[in-house]
Design an enzyme around this catalytic site. Sequence first.
Site, PDB file in Angstrom:
ATOM      1  N   ALA A 255       1.214  -0.982  -0.175  1.00  0.00           N
ATOM      2  CA  ALA A 255      -0.281  -0.120   0.030  1.00  0.00           C
ATOM      3  C   ALA A 255       0.458   0.698  -0.151  1.00  0.00           C
ATOM      4  O   ALA A 255       0.098   2.229   0.087  1.00  0.00           O
ATOM      5  CB  ALA A 255      -0.796  -0.390   1.363  1.00  0.00           C
ATOM      6  N   ASP A 256       2.277   1.109  -0.557  1.00  0.00           N
ATOM      7  CA  ASP A 256       2.830   2.419   0.299  1.00  0.00           C
ATOM      8  C   ASP A 256       2.919   3.367  -1.311  1.00  0.00           C
ATOM      9  O   ASP A 256       3.156   2.325  -2.408  1.00  0.00           O
ATOM     10  CB  ASP A 256       4.387   1.895   0.105  1.00  0.00           C
ATOM     11  CG  ASP A 256       5.563   3.043   0.540  1.00  0.00           C
ATOM     12  OD1 ASP A 256       5.864   3.758   1.426  1.00  0.00           O
ATOM     13  OD2 ASP A 256       6.167   3.066  -0.890  1.00  0.00           O
ATOM     14  N   ALA A 257       2.678   4.260  -1.390  1.00  0.00           N
ATOM     15  CA  ALA A 257       2.810   5.076  -2.306  1.00  0.00           C
ATOM     16  C   ALA A 257       3.445   5.568  -3.036  1.00  0.00           C
ATOM     17  O   ALA A 257       3.524   5.628  -4.670  1.00  0.00           O
ATOM     18  CB  ALA A 257       2.445   6.576  -1.877  1.00  0.00           C
ATOM     19  N   TRP A 297      12.412   2.240  -4.848  1.00  0.00           N
ATOM     20  CA  TRP A 297      11.723   4.043  -4.384  1.00  0.00           C
ATOM     21  C   TRP A 297      13.588   4.255  -4.527  1.00  0.00           C
ATOM     22  O   TRP A 297      12.953   5.650  -4.590  1.00  0.00           O
ATOM     23  CB  TRP A 297      11.498   3.854  -2.842  1.00  0.00           C
ATOM     24  CG  TRP A 297      10.831   2.976  -2.005  1.00  0.00           C
ATOM     25  CD1 TRP A 297       9.742   3.155  -2.645  1.00  0.00           C
ATOM     26  CD2 TRP A 297      10.628   2.222  -0.631  1.00  0.00           C
ATOM     27  NE1 TRP A 297       8.326   3.030  -1.586  1.00  0.00           N
ATOM     28  CE2 TRP A 297       9.270   1.668   0.115  1.00  0.00           C
ATOM     29  CE3 TRP A 297      12.040   1.763   0.754  1.00  0.00           C
ATOM     30  CZ2 TRP A 297       9.297   1.718   1.009  1.00  0.00           C
ATOM     31  CZ3 TRP A 297      10.834   1.559   1.756  1.00  0.00           C
ATOM     32  CH2 TRP A 297       9.596   1.330   1.986  1.00  0.00           C
TER      33      TRP A 297
END
Length: 302
Positions: A255-257, A297
């Site tokens: 769920a990490d944007a 990331w």
Amino acid sequence: MEMENVWKVAVPEGFRFQENIRYLANANHECMYQVINNQVLKAINVDKTVFLIELSEAKCGELLVRVVKSSHSFSEANRSKITAYVRDWFDLDTDLADFYQMAENDIFLQTLVHTFYGLRLIGIPNFFEAISWAIIGQQINLFFAYKLKRRLVERFGQSIRWNGGDYWLFPTPDVIANVPVSELTSLQLSKRKSEYLIDIARSIIDGALSKEKLLAADGLEEAEKILTRHRGIGSWTAHYVLMRCFRFPNAFPIADAGLQNAIKQLARLEKKPSKEYMLQLGSGWENWQGYATFYLWRTLYQ
């Protein structure tokens, strides 16, 4: 500085100091360390003594550790524990050979592992800091999260001063446990997040939540259950903490944007990927979802 305050830390094959320091330097709003002249300066607490350590690259490619200042005298026992901290912080004891081999055959990762080769999953060894950072960052942009963390640290943390600068330690649970909610909301933390931080601090103090319990957990699912029993910790927060603090290789904060944005860009999607799409991708990264996430990331810092 006496020579016993300077020593080398062995690094695994493929470690690249410059790749890791580039990552650290890109987080230019971070208050828990500073990157100055190709060196990392960080305050850590070892056996109730605050040490300011400087990390640089030795000529042979190993890490060079130097204690530039301490609140008490330096000992051989301190050296061993500082070394253990550095190894944990840079995840130096994980063999990445299988990760790189898997990534070579993955459409998203094959380019990234060449571009960022030698990057380690730089962690957050402090358990309370890892949980607090995840809670602070819930549903806000990264820039504002860094601002909130700095306010919290500079209000309630401890620092060591050297060469005209302050180097901070994250506030301890016993400090935050006794802070009124109103003091945290005055920093622009929401009331709910303020309550979460105080509750987590109290749970750590009374032993209801501990690093030892999570280390003893029988796998990721049980560890996630232990964390999510506590108010303020959902699945995303749990996976983030298990990835950054405990090095669960299969922790996967889907769920990490930031992770969703990285995949959206690389896959050239019109909208953010669905949960099903993320899980399908993750199934191909079995037991390396944490490293895959970290490398994805990293593309956002380009």
